[in-house]
Enzyme design. Sequence first.
Site, PDB file in Angstrom:
ATOM      1  N   GLU A  64       0.841  -1.200   0.000  1.00  0.00           N
ATOM      2  CA  GLU A  64       0.000   0.000   0.000  1.00  0.00           C
ATOM      3  C   GLU A  64       0.870   1.241   0.000  1.00  0.00           C
ATOM      4  O   GLU A  64       1.614   1.498   0.952  1.00  0.00           O
ATOM      5  CB  GLU A  64      -0.931   0.021   1.217  1.00  0.00           C
ATOM      6  CG  GLU A  64      -1.801   1.273   1.253  1.00  0.00           C
ATOM      7  CD  GLU A  64      -2.730   1.312   2.452  1.00  0.00           C
ATOM      8  OE1 GLU A  64      -3.365   2.353   2.668  1.00  0.00           O
ATOM      9  OE2 GLU A  64      -2.806   0.297   3.156  1.00  0.00           O
ATOM     10  N   LYS A  94      -8.590 -15.119  15.826  1.00  0.00           N
ATOM     11  CA  LYS A  94      -8.724 -14.704  14.422  1.00  0.00           C
ATOM     12  C   LYS A  94     -10.168 -14.365  14.042  1.00  0.00           C
ATOM     13  O   LYS A  94     -10.575 -14.553  12.891  1.00  0.00           O
ATOM     14  CB  LYS A  94      -8.167 -15.786  13.483  1.00  0.00           C
ATOM     15  CG  LYS A  94      -6.689 -16.068  13.716  1.00  0.00           C
ATOM     16  CD  LYS A  94      -6.172 -17.218  12.881  1.00  0.00           C
ATOM     17  CE  LYS A  94      -4.712 -17.496  13.229  1.00  0.00           C
ATOM     18  NZ  LYS A  94      -4.158 -18.654  12.533  1.00  0.00           N
ATOM     19  N   ASP A 103       1.886 -14.269  12.400  1.00  0.00           N
ATOM     20  CA  ASP A 103       0.741 -14.838  11.684  1.00  0.00           C
ATOM     21  C   ASP A 103      -0.108 -13.688  11.150  1.00  0.00           C
ATOM     22  O   ASP A 103      -0.730 -12.965  11.932  1.00  0.00           O
ATOM     23  CB  ASP A 103      -0.079 -15.710  12.638  1.00  0.00           C
ATOM     24  CG  ASP A 103      -1.159 -16.503  11.912  1.00  0.00           C
ATOM     25  OD1 ASP A 103      -1.484 -16.149  10.753  1.00  0.00           O
ATOM     26  OD2 ASP A 103      -1.684 -17.470  12.492  1.00  0.00           O
ATOM     27  N   HIS A 110      -2.041   9.744  -1.465  1.00  0.00           N
ATOM     28  CA  HIS A 110      -2.228   8.458  -2.143  1.00  0.00           C
ATOM     29  C   HIS A 110      -2.040   8.596  -3.643  1.00  0.00           C
ATOM     30  O   HIS A 110      -1.499   7.692  -4.292  1.00  0.00           O
ATOM     31  CB  HIS A 110      -3.623   7.901  -1.832  1.00  0.00           C
ATOM     32  CG  HIS A 110      -3.673   7.090  -0.582  1.00  0.00           C
ATOM     33  ND1 HIS A 110      -3.506   5.724  -0.571  1.00  0.00           N
ATOM     34  CD2 HIS A 110      -3.858   7.446   0.712  1.00  0.00           C
ATOM     35  CE1 HIS A 110      -3.597   5.275   0.664  1.00  0.00           C
ATOM     36  NE2 HIS A 110      -3.811   6.301   1.469  1.00  0.00           N
TER      37      HIS A 110
END
Length: 920
Positions: A586, A717, A793, A892
């Site tokens: 990104e 999660k 993770d 951006h």
Amino acid sequence: MIGRLFRAHGEFCASHPWEVIVALLTITACMLTVDKNNTLDASSGLGTATASAAAAGGSGSGAGSGASGTIPPSSMGGSATSSRHRPCHGWSQSCDGLEAEYNAADVILMTIVRCTAVLYCYYQFCSLHRLGSKYVLGIAGLFTVFSSFIFTTAIIKFLGSDISELKDALFFLLLVIDLSNSGRLAQLALSGSNQAEVTQNIARGLELLGPAISLDTIVEVLLVGVGTLSGVQRLEVLCMFAVLSVLVNYVVFMTFYPACLSLIFDLSRSGVDMSVVREKAKGSLLLKSLTEEEQKANPVLQRVKLIMTTGLMAVHIYSRVAFSGSDYDAVDKTLTPTLSLNVSNNRTESGEIADIIIKWLTMSADHIVISIVLIALVVKFICFDNRDPLPDQLRQSGPVAIAAKASQTTPIDEEHVEQEKDTENSAAVRTLLFTIEDQSSANASTQTDLLPLRHRLVGPIKPPRPVQECLDILNSTEEGSGPAALSDEEIVSIVHAGGTHCPLHKIESVLDDPERGVRIRRQIIGSRAKMPVGRLDVLPYEHFDYRKVLNACCENVLGYVPIPVGYAGPLLLDGETYYVPMATTEGALVASTNRGCKALSVRGVRSVVEDVGMTRAPCVRFPSVARAAEAKSWIENDENYRVVKTEFDSTSRFGRLKDCHIAMDGPQLYIRFVAITGDAMGMNMVSKGAEMALRRIQLQFPDMQIISLSGNFCCDKKPAAINWIKGRGKRVVTECTISAATLRSVLKTDAKTLVECNKLKNMGGSAMAGSIGGNNAHAANMVTAVFLATGQDPAQNVTSSNCSTAMECWAENSEDLYMTCTMPSLEVGTVGGGTGLPGQSACLEMLGVRGAHATRPGDNAKKLAQIVCATVMAGELSLMAALVNSDLVKSHMRHNRSSIAVNSANNPLNVTVSSCSTIS
């Protein structure tokens, strides 16, 4: 038999490197400290006594000898013998008239020898430089320097030569040093993954190279040694230098060099990432050629060398023994010490330091030639050779292909058919173009002849053998069998045949070559999925240590996806400065976080780890609600809890049960075990302990049924309020005060504006959305980027991104900003999982938290959690400032779509933002 002796010798040198090196240095030191005066005095005394005896014998034999006892010329064995064997040997004695032999022819000859030695040495180092391994080049340079040191010592002390003669002697050493053999042995050693494998590789290399090098050394010594029998003093000196050069090179290569290779690997395994060196060593042409087939000596050549050795030995024995009983030898033994002493006492010392310096600095013609050659080589290497030839080859590949196509006369239809047939061959040809050619140039004629050349070099491609024969070879334990004896096509046929011999998901372990297994799996998957040829070529798979992936990180591996890694920093946290690695695709994320770090580091961030505890919550069922309530009460009893804790703690050195929360839902119990897990993230550790604790509870309640080891009460999660309230992993809180001046200069805003935006966006907006743990701007961005870089993770960013960002106006005038970030469920670790991969391990090392803490288990994981929370604070601060300044879309567009210029000042709303990565 001889090969086994060299192998044993190589194992000894590689397994005892310090002993071998110290012993060789000790011998060299002894040579340097040898006192030759005693030897000279003894020789002089012997010569005087012998001369006196000869004089007495002569006077007693009559007047024919003369009253002075002078030996007549006839007693010297004839003029022929005297002219051939002079009593003065130039390599060990100072001889009158020797300087006269430095005539024009000698100067020309020595200039040619010196230039040849310099050019040959330059060529060898350039050949090693093209391999791309600085370690091999450095080791070869060390080998050359040490050989020169021992050779110089031997010249000065062992042969008693003058220091000024080193200008001739050292060039002979450069001529006989063969860096190709040292390069082969170095690359073979560096291809080992551990010390034991390095030792075996060195022993194997000496077993292959030792016999041939030994025979070559014997032949060279005997052949060059013939020159010492010529009677020409200058030729004898040069030949003696050459013989000694060959011997010193052999001794250093067979003793010091293997010990040095082993020692370098042993000392560098903790400070140098040897996997890079090993990959370069494994991929080089030198190592590929170091096989039994390549190193098998030509029997005809070996026989010729043995015949030459026998003949040369006969020449030496005849020349040195035939005159041992002659009158010349008696006279030589009588007069040589006396003459040597007289010459030594009467001659002017030319070895004084001042004379030597003046002599060496005098620019004669040969010195000028050598200087020109050296300067030219240095300029050539710096300006021309020290470049990567690959870009030149790539630039030439286009015109070459066009020229080759233009030179073809094959019809288009036939060309199209042949192109399909030769797709595989052409790929191999393109590979050979870069590895076989020494030059980076090519032309149309060489391109069109590459296919026949390939068949001449590689040989005809053999068709795959029957599957049963391939299976027999695969399962055989004999030497020369096994997976290495099978081609890739034969392995593919075994996989297609099915069965348990070579299942596709275990192909790496069956072949014992993970990279080859991945390559073959890519071929099979590409065929089964009916992918176009070359579709997976852009997915890299080479130069990766898959042994750290298997059974740890990933299965059915096809390759790896490179992710750009940037850094944000410096970040001042708890008085220490960090540069935080962030892996992301990104745009503007790293730049924005870096701006936040700049603002926070003016006064620094303070942090605290409030709580630690990884969780696992099994689901169990009982026959009735009463029975479930009884079990709940039993577990919550302090004495029974200690029994359960003992069983839990017995499963790990670091896992320790800390608490147990029980929720009842009908006859089901959800038992949430909370444990500390050291520096590991700890989910597997807690799962193992929970399973053992359930077994102990089941002994007390046999009617208990275990439904699932994880009952989603953990909660892992998934967004869950229990993690937001009770925490999971590390609960971290950070704070910082940003001055008004910093807000204006770095963030272009003020405290009141940021506080209002935080209240309405992060608090009010999150409440309107019903967000759980989402009272933040974009904490998941920083969490995920750091997780990817450090081997965490990635899926646990769901829980770990829980963050509450708070802002207040501070100080008397309320112009400063007080900011806090509370993250109750950061699930991080510094051991296990992806933290062991080379790249991720390097990023952890960059933060100083790689592996387990040496004295306080768990401190590295806590420190990593604090760094993540502080990085989140930096990203939160920068994004909030960008939002209130309307800088988000502009940044951006600049970082993600640099070709589009956005002028937010003139036209702030007429902008297409659909291509932006994420706007929080």
